[in-house]
Design an enzyme around this catalytic site. Structure first.
Site, PDB file in Angstrom:
ATOM      1  NE  ARG A  67      -4.425   1.003   0.637  1.00  0.00           N
ATOM      2  CZ  ARG A  67      -5.438   1.072  -0.205  1.00  0.00           C
ATOM      3  NH1 ARG A  67      -5.295   0.602  -1.426  1.00  0.00           N
ATOM      4  NH2 ARG A  67      -6.578   1.597   0.157  1.00  0.00           N
ATOM      5  CB  VAL A 122      -7.136 -11.278   1.890  1.00  0.00           C
ATOM      6  CG1 VAL A 122      -8.289 -12.143   2.384  1.00  0.00           C
ATOM      7  CG2 VAL A 122      -6.328 -10.742   3.069  1.00  0.00           C
ATOM      8  CG  ASP A 229     -14.021   4.908   2.363  1.00  0.00           C
ATOM      9  OD1 ASP A 229     -15.259   5.018   2.206  1.00  0.00           O
ATOM     10  OD2 ASP A 229     -13.217   4.905   1.422  1.00  0.00           O
ATOM     11  CG  ASN A 234     -13.168   0.884   1.206  1.00  0.00           C
ATOM     12  OD1 ASN A 234     -12.630   0.812   0.099  1.00  0.00           O
ATOM     13  ND2 ASN A 234     -13.464   2.037   1.770  1.00  0.00           N
ATOM     14  CG  ASP A 247      -9.372   1.267   1.058  1.00  0.00           C
ATOM     15  OD1 ASP A 247      -8.185   0.937   0.891  1.00  0.00           O
ATOM     16  OD2 ASP A 247     -10.200   1.285   0.144  1.00  0.00           O
ATOM     17  CD  GLU A 249      -8.084   5.623   2.641  1.00  0.00           C
ATOM     18  OE1 GLU A 249      -7.631   4.542   3.070  1.00  0.00           O
ATOM     19  OE2 GLU A 249      -8.769   5.711   1.612  1.00  0.00           O
TER      20      GLU A 249
END
Length: 357
Positions: A67, A122, A229, A234, A247, A249
């Site tokens: 990432r 995954v 999020d 996600n 996700d 962030e």
């Protein structure tokens, strides 16, 4: 929304990853099958690859993902990848919420041009954003019973996350400079985000909505961990059961209602916002709220307030995303979609036409 193409050279990136992994796995490490998915994220970049090496005389292999902090145009003013990494570690250690196993965090930009972290891949399926899962794909083609099972399982993951004690392992999410954890801090951060996104211009609808939120704060439900999020796009599923939550962030501290309101908004956006009916197996709004309350173990409070906050955050995000897509030629200049869209229409619906043009 259509994806923004990646500009990475895959062979160069493969060599960079191989060199970075060598001192961690062994000098004989070989990186292969590198994939740089187009539009792997509006707010992060994801690299998928395989690694093979020898350890203690035995051949080893793993499918990994990196990432990477975005380079160039940014959707958010700050990208703290260490925060995302720590969220994944803390969630894995304190719950059964399924998250990828993280291996390393690299704060330096030298290896890939930006900080990144590496986690295990995954196996599973993710409900697509483009085209939206309400228009086609594996979830669209599933039976209503399987759609309902997926939705219930995903909502259960959200509720389990919200039952965590934020003071046990999640204090790093607290912004001491902005105030105590909760909505007061989220609104201060939201004003800074709005001013940054405006780039010196005017966003009158967004500004009016933020003033409304500041003036109408209700008594607050318990503070917990906010995923940020929170949506099925996600999450990864296998046999319609959740196997990974991605996700982080936008992770912060606040009432669970913050995530639930975002969940409801993005679920509507994936259907109504894209001119599609909801999936037949997905429950209606009131049924979703009732299921969440049952799973969480307490009633939801003042949800309409948090839905205004969700719509404002989404409206600010869309300012940045639409302008990024315009800069990449995905959306024609002068479309006006950055200022007038599903999220701003939702703000007018929730607060009233007096919100402004």
């Amino acid at each position: 929304m259509s994806p923004v193409p990646s500009s990475r050279d895959e062979e160069e990136t493969r060599r960079q990853l191989q060199a970075w992994l060598a001192p961690r796995l062994g000098t004989d490490v070989v990186v292969s099958d590198l994939e740089v998915p187009d539009g792997s994220g509006f707010s992060n970049e994801t690299l998928l690859f395989s690694a093979a090496w020898t350890a203690s005389g035995e051949a080893r292999a793993a499918d990994l993902a990196a990432r990477v902090r975005p380079i160039g145009y940014a959707v958010f003013p700050e990208y703290d990848l260490s925060l995302q990494y720590r969220c994944l570690e803390a969630v894995a250690a304190r719950s059964t919420v399924p998250v990828p196993h993280v291996r390393w965090f690299e704060p330096d930009e030298a290896a890939l041009g930006a900080p990144f972290f590496v986690m295990d891949q995954v196996l599973g399926q993710v409900p697509p954003d483009s085209p939206t899962y309400t228009a086609g794909g594996w979830l669209f083609d599933a039976s209503p019973a399987d759609q309902a099972r997926l939705h219930r399982g995903a909502l259960g993951v959200l509720a389990e996350l919200h039952r965590l004690d934020w003071e046990d392992g999640f204090r790093f999410l607290q912004h001491h400079d902005l105030g105590p954890p909760g909505m007061a801090t989220q609104l201060v951060a939201g004003r800074a985000f709005l001013e940054w996104a405006a780039e010196g211009g005017e966003l009158p609808v967004h500004e009016a909505a933020l003033r409304w939120l500041e003036a109408n704060r209700p008594d607050e439900p318990p503070t917990g961990v906010n995923w940020g999020d929170a949506r099925i796009g996600n999450m990864m599923f296998r046999d319609f059961e959740p196997v990974a939550v991605f996700d982080w962030e936008m992770a912060t501290l606040g009432p669970g209602e913050v995530d639930l309101a975002w969940w409801l908004l993005l679920e509507r956006y994936s259907a109504e916002g894209n001119g599609q009916p909801p999936l037949p197996g997905f429950p209606a709004r009131e049924e979703t709220i009732a299921s969440y309350e049952e799973l969480l173990g307490r009633p939801v409070r003042d949800l309409e307030y948090y839905e205004v906050w969700a719509a404002l955050r989404f409206a600010i995000v869309l300012v940045r995303v639409i302008r990024m897509m315009t800069a990449h030629g995905v959306i024609p200049p002068g479309s006006g979609f950055d200022l007038d869209n599903f999220a701003t229409a939702e703000l007018r619906r929730l607060i009233g036409p007096g919100l402004g043009a």
